[in-house]
Design an enzyme around this catalytic site. Structure first.
Site, mmCIF file in Angstrom:
data_model
loop_
_atom_site.group_PDB
_atom_site.id
_atom_site.type_symbol
_atom_site.label_atom_id
_atom_site.label_comp_id
_atom_site.label_asym_id
_atom_site.label_seq_id
_atom_site.Cartn_x
_atom_site.Cartn_y
_atom_site.Cartn_z
ATOM 1 C CB THR A 1 6.245 2.651 -1.091
ATOM 2 O OG1 THR A 1 4.960 2.394 -0.559
ATOM 3 C CG2 THR A 1 6.517 4.134 -1.065
ATOM 4 C CB CYS B 1 9.735 -5.828 8.031
ATOM 5 S SG CYS B 1 11.240 -5.450 8.951
ATOM 6 C CE LYS C 1 7.192 10.601 3.962
ATOM 7 N NZ LYS C 1 6.250 10.586 5.071
ATOM 8 N N GLY D 1 10.028 0.592 3.895
ATOM 9 C CA GLY D 1 8.570 0.660 3.801
ATOM 10 C C GLY D 1 8.044 -0.482 2.949
ATOM 11 C CD GLU E 1 4.685 -6.842 4.579
ATOM 12 O OE1 GLU E 1 4.432 -5.905 3.807
ATOM 13 O OE2 GLU E 1 5.680 -6.871 5.317
HETATM 14 P P1 NAD Z 1 4.809 2.724 3.129
HETATM 15 O O1 NAD Z 1 5.587 2.239 1.962
HETATM 16 O O2 NAD Z 1 3.370 3.007 2.941
HETATM 17 O O3 NAD Z 1 5.441 4.080 3.717
HETATM 18 C C1 NAD Z 1 6.770 4.154 4.150
HETATM 19 C C2 NAD Z 1 7.235 5.599 4.044
HETATM 20 O O4 NAD Z 1 7.285 5.981 2.676
HETATM 21 C C3 NAD Z 1 6.302 6.607 4.728
HETATM 22 O O5 NAD Z 1 7.078 7.604 5.334
HETATM 23 C C4 NAD Z 1 5.514 7.161 3.550
HETATM 24 O O6 NAD Z 1 4.981 8.446 3.769
HETATM 25 C C5 NAD Z 1 6.575 7.193 2.470
HETATM 26 N N1 NAD Z 1 6.093 7.197 1.093
HETATM 27 C C6 NAD Z 1 4.905 6.733 0.616
HETATM 28 N N2 NAD Z 1 4.847 6.898 -0.730
HETATM 29 C C7 NAD Z 1 6.018 7.469 -1.094
HETATM 30 C C8 NAD Z 1 6.571 7.874 -2.356
HETATM 31 N N3 NAD Z 1 5.906 7.720 -3.505
HETATM 32 N N4 NAD Z 1 7.802 8.417 -2.370
HETATM 33 C C9 NAD Z 1 8.500 8.553 -1.227
HETATM 34 N N5 NAD Z 1 8.036 8.213 -0.006
HETATM 35 C C10 NAD Z 1 6.810 7.662 0.052
HETATM 36 O O7 NAD Z 1 5.060 1.661 4.279
HETATM 37 P P2 NAD Z 1 4.378 1.630 5.712
HETATM 38 O O8 NAD Z 1 2.970 1.173 5.551
HETATM 39 O O9 NAD Z 1 4.677 2.886 6.428
HETATM 40 O O10 NAD Z 1 5.248 0.486 6.426
HETATM 41 C C11 NAD Z 1 4.942 -0.869 6.391
HETATM 42 C C12 NAD Z 1 5.823 -1.597 5.399
HETATM 43 O O11 NAD Z 1 7.181 -1.386 5.703
HETATM 44 C C13 NAD Z 1 5.613 -3.103 5.443
HETATM 45 O O12 NAD Z 1 5.575 -3.590 4.135
HETATM 46 C C14 NAD Z 1 6.848 -3.602 6.164
HETATM 47 O O13 NAD Z 1 7.216 -4.928 5.874
HETATM 48 C C15 NAD Z 1 7.874 -2.630 5.674
HETATM 49 N N6 NAD Z 1 9.028 -2.591 6.566
HETATM 50 C C16 NAD Z 1 10.202 -3.114 6.127
HETATM 51 C C17 NAD Z 1 11.311 -3.131 6.967
HETATM 52 C C18 NAD Z 1 12.642 -3.693 6.512
HETATM 53 O O14 NAD Z 1 13.648 -3.423 7.168
HETATM 54 N N7 NAD Z 1 12.690 -4.475 5.440
HETATM 55 C C19 NAD Z 1 11.208 -2.610 8.253
HETATM 56 C C20 NAD Z 1 9.984 -2.084 8.657
HETATM 57 C C21 NAD Z 1 8.897 -2.082 7.800
#
Ligand code: NAD
Length: 489
Positions: free
Chosen positions: A237, A289, A180, A233, A391
């Protein structure tokens, strides 16, 4: 003007080797961040689409698991070839969908998408497991089998890059996958789905479901057929997914948020450090990130370094992501831009002084409705204030002074996050000592974002649990089984 809805491109899911509309015909709006215009529709898939994909993946698993790793690698290499062949189109699509500069999209995102797939295609043919001899008594060996149907969920900041970073090891080790992508940046995963068909990936081996976290993400993580969830993410979440999957005892890998410290010592290579620290804070509009958003500078060079950093940042070319010389593009969405702007207001309320930036940028022409923020540096804040602890994930960083190594370390570690850190100093003993004591999963010394795909990747504390990359990913997507054979006595 936006296109009329009926003429707009409708993204499709990939299920069982076919591009399909969502069963219930529901769509989410997809905006171009640089213009603010609606330009495509994304399926808002639900449990009916999920069940079709689960059935397809479940059916495809035995054959995919049983073909040789060389054969799996061949298909994956064909897919990487197709990404490279289509790199210009994919880079353009990523720049339009995400707002990132097209040059960055091509050289980092799309380049890495192909590299991820090639790396794991090669890695699975070299993967081996352990044997443990008990002297004259017995020998143990470990079998490693794929898990079955697994879920890969990725965010919007590096859309195709992180999407492929997860699915490549899952597929290479013989799992079938339900993936997804973020509903905010679905376009390159859609184009990639078409390339999977062209590459001859067998039907059902990879299924790509688009939609919101609530409608498809959450049901995906709790479906009884899903054996493991690999998620990247936000930390909140991640917590929700951890709680939701706990009762099902699913294998879980969580790559979450960061608030990464950058430690600049007086003996650093000054000019190079200024450039690299600016890049580490503002690359991809600060939406990586790993970006260093808390910059700690040794007191004796604080004023000189801060001034040079401001000068460097003010030269960054913010503009239309589709221009080849643009260095910073648009933020990913209007709501994200407003969130980042609210943090700039908060920083001022907390007593911070804006040294440069601090406001939305209004462009002329095509990008007049886009979501741009001037790169922002803030000083004068306490380490424990919200601006320095939460963040922000945008083009905003803070600068603070430290007096010695002990204080630098204490300030850097004073965070609920623990993803990455960078150290800038010519004193290599100090660098090693600091690296050992920093509470993060990744430390860069005199560099940032230099990646070797064999190394463990991930964070601690609120930045996640588990590691991706190299053997860590191959191990995550396989289940070890120990076999013990006693010798005849
Ligand atoms: P997010 O958590 O809002 O969404 C990430 C994904 O999860 C999306 O596909 C979203 O639709 C899905 N999602 C949302 N709620 C869900 C649920 N309850 N169950 C399952 N899936 C769900 O994050 P975002 O805003 O898309 O991304 C930004 C965040 O990601 C920042 O906090 C960033 O630091 C983090 N990030 C971390 C890394 C890493 O490797 N540590 C890399 C990139 C981004």
């Amino acid at each position: 003007m936006s296109l009329a809805r009926q003429e707009m491109l409708k993204i499709q899911n990939l299920i069982n080797g076919q591009m399909l509309d969502p069963v219930d015909g529901k769509y989410l709006d997809n905006f171009e961040p640089a213009t603010g215009q609606l330009y495509a529709l994304t399926p808002d898939s639900n449990e009916r689409d999920l069940q079709l994909a689960i059935d397809a993946a479940d059916h495809a698993f035995p054959d995919w698991k049983n073909i040789s790793s060389e054969n799996r690698a061949q298909v994956l290499h064909r897919l990487a070839d197709l990404i490279e062949h289509n790199q210009d189109d994919l880079a353009r699509a990523e720049a339009i969908d995400n707002g990132k500069p097209i040059t960055l999209a091509k050289n980092v995102d799309i380049y890495r998408a192909a590299a991820n797939i090639r790396f794991f295609a090669n890695a699975c043919t070299q993967f081996s497991s352990e044997a443990h001899a008990m002297e004259e008594v017995a020998i143990n060996y470990t079998l490693r089998d794929p898990l079955g149907v697994v879920a890969c969920i990725s965010p919007w900041n590096l859309p195709l890059y992180l999407f492929t970073w997860k699915i490549a090891p899952a597929l290479a080790t013989g799992n079938t996958v339900l993936a997804k992508p973020s509903e905010i940046t679905p376009m390159t995963a859609y184009l990639f789905s078409q390339l999977c068909i062209e590459a001859g990936l067998p039907a059902g081996v990879l299924n790509v479901l688009h939609g919101s976290g609530q409608s498809i993400g959450a049901p995906l993580t709790t479906h009884p057929k899903i054996k493991a969830v690999s998620f990247t993410g936000g930390s909140n979440t991640g917590t929700t997914i951890k709680q939701a999957t706990a009762i099902h005892h699913k294998k879980l890998s969580l790559e979450l948020g960061g608030k990464n410290p950058t430690l600049v010592f007086a003996d650093c290579d000054f000019d190079r450090t200024v450039k690299e620290v600016a890049r580490s804070a503002f690359a991809n509009q600060g939406q990586i990130c790993l970006c260093g958003s808390r910059i700690y500078i040794e007191q004796s060079i604080f004023d000189r370094f801060t001034e040079a950093l401001i000068e460097q940042v003010e030269q960054l070319n913010v503009g239309d992501p589709l221009n080849a010389d643009t260095q910073l593009g648009a933020l990913v969405s209007e709501s994200h831009m407003n969130k980042v702007l609210s943090y700039i207001e908060l920083a001022q309320a907390e007593g911070g002084k804006i040294l440069t930036g601090g406001n939305q940028m209004h462009m002329d022409g095509r990008c007049s409705g886009g979501y741009f923020i001037k790169p922002t540096i803030i000083a004068g804040l306490a380490n424990n204030c919200r601006t320095n602890q939460e963040e922000i994930f945008g083009p905003v960083c803070t600068v603070q002074a430290f007096n010695d190594d002990v204080q630098a370390l204490m300030m850097a570690n004073d965070s609920e996050y623990g993803l990455a850190a960078s150290i800038w100093s010519q004193d290599i003993s100090r660098c090693h000592l600091m690296a050992k004591q920093l509470n993060t999963g990744i430390v860069w010394i005199n560099c940032w974002l230099l990646r070797d795909l064999r190394t463990p990747f991930g964070g601690i504390k609120a930045s996640g649990s588990g590691r991706e990359g190299g053997l860590e990913a191959l191990r995550f997507f396989t289940e070890p089984k120990n076999v013990c054979i006693q010798f005849n006595s």
